[in-house]
Design a protein around this motif. Structure first.
Motif: not given
Length: 269
Positions: A112, A115-117, A119-120, A137, A140-141, A195, A202, A206
């Motif tokens: 968590h 940073p999500k971006v 791993v894009a 995505f 994950v979000f 969420s 998300g 993506g």
């Protein structure tokens, strides 16, 4: 006899509701100020389009926007459902087994924290181009808030009720179904409401990097070609999707936990 109302009256306290007039006036006033500012400062549309121009673009390109919305909404819904099922199942295991929690929870926190971006691009390599990346995505979000609220809710069950069910010979599944899960529903619904508004976000992110369709792809293409009114139109549609999902979650919450204090105290007028 005194005419003073009794403090022990059972009549429920009615809280006046402001309705929708003030929010509507606030939105209309903000849009009007935006329109006047653009026209007063003669800002070009590629920098900041006026609301009237955005609405005009939405009317002209509505079939395309609707088609892209369907793609984004599908990815958001599928990813959210996957995250919900996995979060509740994993949360039940974590709440039931301290040893399992010590093994798995630290990894969940580490994942968590990434940073999500970032791993894009890796998701693009691992999963490929298209709808699957957008769905991942969304998962994950949306996964972590639901997991944390599920674990917290399952652990908040009344200890006396837990002792009572054990003394009556209930197994772990019966205790989960009859005691832990009902007491956890308010917390789970809070996680869902957090969420579900992240699901469109998300999906859009993506689509930025791994899709040739959807509102995210349309947005990034419009910005690249300086069609800023079209980009604003896509943002408006994504925002409407997020608002709709929020109210859908509130509707489900009212059905799922009508007995909870948060629902009884909500003014309906």
């Amino acid at each position: 006899m005194s005419d003073t109302p009794s403090l022990t009256t059972t009549e429920p306290l009615r809280v006046p509701s402001g309705g929708i007039m003030l929010p509507t006036l606030s939105i209309l006033g903000g849009l009007l100020l935006w329109e006047l500012a653009v026209r007063a400062f003669e800002l070009p549309s590629y920098l900041l389009p006026a609301p009237s121009e955005v609405l005009e673009v939405m009317a002209e390109r509505w079939p395309l926007l609707l088609d892209q919305l369907g793609y984004t909404a599908f990815a958001a819904c599928v990813g959210f459902v996957i995250a919900l099922v996995v979060a509740i199942a994993l949360g039940a295991l974590i709440a039931a087994s301290p040893a399992f929690e010590r093994v798995i929870y630290v990894w969940l926190v580490i994942i968590h924290a990434i940073p999500k971006v970032v791993v894009a691009p890796l998701l693009l390599v691992w999963i490929g181009f298209g709808l699957k990346s957008s769905i991942i995505f969304v998962v994950v979000f949306t996964f972590f808030p639901m997991l944390v609220n599920t674990v917290s809710g399952l652990r908040s069950a009344d200890p006396d009720l837990l002792l009572l069910t054990r003394s009556m010979g209930a197994n772990a599944w019966q205790t989960l179904r009859c005691v832990r899960l009902p007491s956890a529903l308010p917390s789970i619904m809070a996680g869902i409401k957090i969420s579900i508004t992240l699901a469109p976000l998300g999906a859009v992110i993506g689509e930025f990097v791994a899709s040739n369709k959807g509102l995210g792809h349309m947005l990034i293409q419009s910005v690249g070609s300086l069609e800023v009114p079209t980009a604003f139109a896509a943002v408006v549609v994504v925002s409407i999707l997020g608002i709709a999902t929020w109210y859908l979650a509130e509707f489900v919450e009212r059905i799922a936990i009508p007995w909870h204090a948060s629902q009884r105290a909500t003014p309906r007028d």
